[in-house]
Design a protein around this motif. Structure first.
Motif, PDB file in Angstrom:
ATOM      1  N   VAL A 177       0.848  -1.178   0.000  1.00  0.00           N
ATOM      2  CA  VAL A 177       0.000   0.000   0.000  1.00  0.00           C
ATOM      3  C   VAL A 177       0.891   1.239   0.000  1.00  0.00           C
ATOM      4  O   VAL A 177       1.931   1.265   0.656  1.00  0.00           O
ATOM      5  CB  VAL A 177      -0.967   0.000   1.209  1.00  0.00           C
ATOM      6  CG1 VAL A 177      -0.205  -0.016   2.519  1.00  0.00           C
ATOM      7  CG2 VAL A 177      -1.906   1.178   1.159  1.00  0.00           C
ATOM      8  N   VAL A 178       0.500   2.239  -0.761  1.00  0.00           N
ATOM      9  CA  VAL A 178       1.196   3.522  -0.792  1.00  0.00           C
ATOM     10  C   VAL A 178       0.257   4.558  -0.173  1.00  0.00           C
ATOM     11  O   VAL A 178      -0.743   4.940  -0.785  1.00  0.00           O
ATOM     12  CB  VAL A 178       1.575   3.925  -2.235  1.00  0.00           C
ATOM     13  CG1 VAL A 178       2.257   5.281  -2.244  1.00  0.00           C
ATOM     14  CG2 VAL A 178       2.443   2.867  -2.876  1.00  0.00           C
ATOM     15  N   PRO A 179       0.545   5.016   1.049  1.00  0.00           N
ATOM     16  CA  PRO A 179      -0.356   5.950   1.736  1.00  0.00           C
ATOM     17  C   PRO A 179      -0.136   7.398   1.294  1.00  0.00           C
ATOM     18  O   PRO A 179       0.363   8.231   2.051  1.00  0.00           O
ATOM     19  CB  PRO A 179      -0.001   5.748   3.206  1.00  0.00           C
ATOM     20  CG  PRO A 179       1.426   5.363   3.184  1.00  0.00           C
ATOM     21  CD  PRO A 179       1.628   4.579   1.915  1.00  0.00           C
ATOM     22  N   TYR A 180      -0.531   7.706   0.079  1.00  0.00           N
ATOM     23  CA  TYR A 180      -0.278   9.050  -0.432  1.00  0.00           C
ATOM     24  C   TYR A 180      -1.135  10.102   0.271  1.00  0.00           C
ATOM     25  O   TYR A 180      -0.737  11.267   0.371  1.00  0.00           O
ATOM     26  CB  TYR A 180      -0.467   9.111  -1.958  1.00  0.00           C
ATOM     27  CG  TYR A 180      -1.894   9.019  -2.429  1.00  0.00           C
ATOM     28  CD1 TYR A 180      -2.666  10.167  -2.586  1.00  0.00           C
ATOM     29  CD2 TYR A 180      -2.480   7.803  -2.741  1.00  0.00           C
ATOM     30  CE1 TYR A 180      -3.969  10.106  -3.020  1.00  0.00           C
ATOM     31  CE2 TYR A 180      -3.772   7.723  -3.186  1.00  0.00           C
ATOM     32  CZ  TYR A 180      -4.523   8.864  -3.321  1.00  0.00           C
ATOM     33  OH  TYR A 180      -5.815   8.786  -3.753  1.00  0.00           O
ATOM     34  N   GLY A 181      -2.282   9.718   0.791  1.00  0.00           N
ATOM     35  CA  GLY A 181      -3.112  10.666   1.529  1.00  0.00           C
ATOM     36  C   GLY A 181      -2.441  11.136   2.808  1.00  0.00           C
ATOM     37  O   GLY A 181      -2.480  12.315   3.153  1.00  0.00           O
ATOM     38  N   ALA A 182      -1.808  10.217   3.521  1.00  0.00           N
ATOM     39  CA  ALA A 182      -1.103  10.587   4.748  1.00  0.00           C
ATOM     40  C   ALA A 182       0.099  11.465   4.427  1.00  0.00           C
ATOM     41  O   ALA A 182       0.399  12.411   5.170  1.00  0.00           O
ATOM     42  CB  ALA A 182      -0.663   9.338   5.496  1.00  0.00           C
ATOM     43  N   ALA A 183       0.783  11.182   3.334  1.00  0.00           N
ATOM     44  CA  ALA A 183       1.927  12.020   2.940  1.00  0.00           C
ATOM     45  C   ALA A 183       1.461  13.424   2.584  1.00  0.00           C
ATOM     46  O   ALA A 183       2.106  14.421   2.963  1.00  0.00           O
ATOM     47  CB  ALA A 183       2.663  11.384   1.765  1.00  0.00           C
ATOM     48  N   LEU A 184       0.341  13.535   1.882  1.00  0.00           N
ATOM     49  CA  LEU A 184      -0.192  14.859   1.556  1.00  0.00           C
ATOM     50  C   LEU A 184      -0.686  15.585   2.803  1.00  0.00           C
ATOM     51  O   LEU A 184      -0.547  16.808   2.911  1.00  0.00           O
ATOM     52  CB  LEU A 184      -1.319  14.733   0.535  1.00  0.00           C
ATOM     53  CG  LEU A 184      -0.892  14.312  -0.872  1.00  0.00           C
ATOM     54  CD1 LEU A 184      -2.109  14.103  -1.765  1.00  0.00           C
ATOM     55  CD2 LEU A 184       0.045  15.334  -1.478  1.00  0.00           C
ATOM     56  N   ALA A 185      -1.252  14.843   3.758  1.00  0.00           N
ATOM     57  CA  ALA A 185      -1.691  15.455   5.012  1.00  0.00           C
ATOM     58  C   ALA A 185      -0.494  16.009   5.786  1.00  0.00           C
ATOM     59  O   ALA A 185      -0.570  17.095   6.373  1.00  0.00           O
ATOM     60  CB  ALA A 185      -2.452  14.427   5.848  1.00  0.00           C
ATOM     61  N   LEU A 186       0.614  15.281   5.783  1.00  0.00           N
ATOM     62  CA  LEU A 186       1.818  15.762   6.459  1.00  0.00           C
ATOM     63  C   LEU A 186       2.412  16.969   5.739  1.00  0.00           C
ATOM     64  O   LEU A 186       2.936  17.886   6.370  1.00  0.00           O
ATOM     65  CB  LEU A 186       2.844  14.642   6.574  1.00  0.00           C
ATOM     66  CG  LEU A 186       2.450  13.511   7.527  1.00  0.00           C
ATOM     67  CD1 LEU A 186       3.426  12.356   7.412  1.00  0.00           C
ATOM     68  CD2 LEU A 186       2.353  14.018   8.945  1.00  0.00           C
ATOM     69  N   LEU A 187       2.326  16.979   4.419  1.00  0.00           N
ATOM     70  CA  LEU A 187       2.780  18.138   3.647  1.00  0.00           C
ATOM     71  C   LEU A 187       1.918  19.365   3.977  1.00  0.00           C
ATOM     72  O   LEU A 187       2.436  20.477   4.108  1.00  0.00           O
ATOM     73  CB  LEU A 187       2.742  17.832   2.152  1.00  0.00           C
ATOM     74  CG  LEU A 187       3.211  18.928   1.223  1.00  0.00           C
ATOM     75  CD1 LEU A 187       4.693  19.217   1.445  1.00  0.00           C
ATOM     76  CD2 LEU A 187       2.958  18.525  -0.222  1.00  0.00           C
ATOM     77  N   LEU A 188       0.621  19.155   4.121  1.00  0.00           N
ATOM     78  CA  LEU A 188      -0.279  20.239   4.511  1.00  0.00           C
ATOM     79  C   LEU A 188       0.101  20.781   5.881  1.00  0.00           C
ATOM     80  O   LEU A 188       0.203  22.001   6.073  1.00  0.00           O
ATOM     81  CB  LEU A 188      -1.731  19.742   4.523  1.00  0.00           C
ATOM     82  CG  LEU A 188      -2.757  20.686   5.137  1.00  0.00           C
ATOM     83  CD1 LEU A 188      -3.113  21.785   4.162  1.00  0.00           C
ATOM     84  CD2 LEU A 188      -3.989  19.932   5.566  1.00  0.00           C
ATOM     85  N   LEU A 189       0.327  19.904   6.834  1.00  0.00           N
ATOM     86  CA  LEU A 189       0.720  20.332   8.175  1.00  0.00           C
ATOM     87  C   LEU A 189       2.046  21.085   8.145  1.00  0.00           C
ATOM     88  O   LEU A 189       2.196  22.119   8.802  1.00  0.00           O
ATOM     89  CB  LEU A 189       0.830  19.125   9.108  1.00  0.00           C
ATOM     90  CG  LEU A 189       1.346  19.420  10.514  1.00  0.00           C
ATOM     91  CD1 LEU A 189       0.391  20.324  11.275  1.00  0.00           C
ATOM     92  CD2 LEU A 189       1.579  18.132  11.261  1.00  0.00           C
ATOM     93  N   ALA A 190       3.006  20.607   7.367  1.00  0.00           N
ATOM     94  CA  ALA A 190       4.307  21.271   7.272  1.00  0.00           C
ATOM     95  C   ALA A 190       4.162  22.671   6.678  1.00  0.00           C
ATOM     96  O   ALA A 190       4.772  23.628   7.168  1.00  0.00           O
ATOM     97  CB  ALA A 190       5.270  20.432   6.440  1.00  0.00           C
ATOM     98  N   ALA A 191       3.359  22.809   5.636  1.00  0.00           N
ATOM     99  CA  ALA A 191       3.182  24.114   4.999  1.00  0.00           C
ATOM    100  C   ALA A 191       2.485  25.099   5.927  1.00  0.00           C
ATOM    101  O   ALA A 191       2.906  26.263   6.045  1.00  0.00           O
ATOM    102  CB  ALA A 191       2.385  23.949   3.702  1.00  0.00           C
ATOM    103  N   VAL A 192       1.445  24.649   6.606  1.00  0.00           N
ATOM    104  CA  VAL A 192       0.717  25.538   7.517  1.00  0.00           C
ATOM    105  C   VAL A 192       1.610  25.926   8.698  1.00  0.00           C
ATOM    106  O   VAL A 192       1.650  27.088   9.105  1.00  0.00           O
ATOM    107  CB  VAL A 192      -0.591  24.853   7.980  1.00  0.00           C
ATOM    108  CG1 VAL A 192      -1.224  25.597   9.135  1.00  0.00           C
ATOM    109  CG2 VAL A 192      -1.570  24.755   6.826  1.00  0.00           C
ATOM    110  N   SER A 193       2.334  24.964   9.239  1.00  0.00           N
ATOM    111  CA  SER A 193       3.231  25.252  10.366  1.00  0.00           C
ATOM    112  C   SER A 193       4.346  26.208   9.959  1.00  0.00           C
ATOM    113  O   SER A 193       4.709  27.109  10.729  1.00  0.00           O
ATOM    114  CB  SER A 193       3.842  23.957  10.896  1.00  0.00           C
ATOM    115  OG  SER A 193       2.861  23.105  11.385  1.00  0.00           O
TER     116      SER A 193
END
Length: 148
Positions: free
Chosen positions: A63-79
């Motif tokens: 499985v490739v969890p691309y949704g979780a990777a994008l969620a972490l990218l969102l958190l990094a950008a907002v932070s």
């Protein structure tokens, strides 16, 4: 033609396109804390709704969890945005803590309901918050230090 004059308020923190010597005021402490909490809660909610997306290549169990990777990218950008806006790397930690508390509350298995389950996507999202937050805090610290 007159020679350019140097203003007494010139600083290295002037933004491009601003008149020399003008600088945006530091945000107030309550505004910084409210922004960190709001950004963290928002990232936690949006990241939780995004983390479950995955790609299952082939017929295997991979499985490739691309949704979780994008969620972490969102958190990094907002932070990163909130940290640079407030000019403090500790605000990034507060933002990440709010996101982690939000995701933790949404992962509670109350009866048969839980938005974050014990699978690859959920693990990447929950543990990733704890990894991304200090990395972004360090990045903000390094960027702010280089401006001085």
């Amino acid at each position: 033609m007159t020679a350019p004059t140097q203003h007494s308020g010139d600083s290295a923190q002037d933004l491009p396109g601003q008149k020399p010597g003008t600088q945006l005021p530091r945000p107030r402490r309550w505004a910084v804390l409210a922004a960190a909490a709001g950004a963290g809660i928002g990232s936690g909610l949006l990241g939780t709704s995004l983390h479950g997306h995955a790609w299952y290549p082939g017929a295997g169990d991979s499985v490739v969890p691309y949704g979780a990777a994008l969620a972490l990218l969102l958190l990094a950008a907002v932070s990163l945005f909130v940290g640079l806006w407030s000019r403090s790397s500790w605000v990034v930690v507060a933002c990440g803590a709010a996101a982690y508390l939000t995701a933790g509350a949404l992962s509670l298995q109350l009866g048969s309901f839980g938005m974050i389950t014990n699978n690859v996507q959920g693990s990447v999202w929950l543990y990733g918050i704890a990894v991304v937050t200090p990395l972004v805090a360090w990045l903000v610290w390094a960027l702010l230090r280089s401006k001085k």
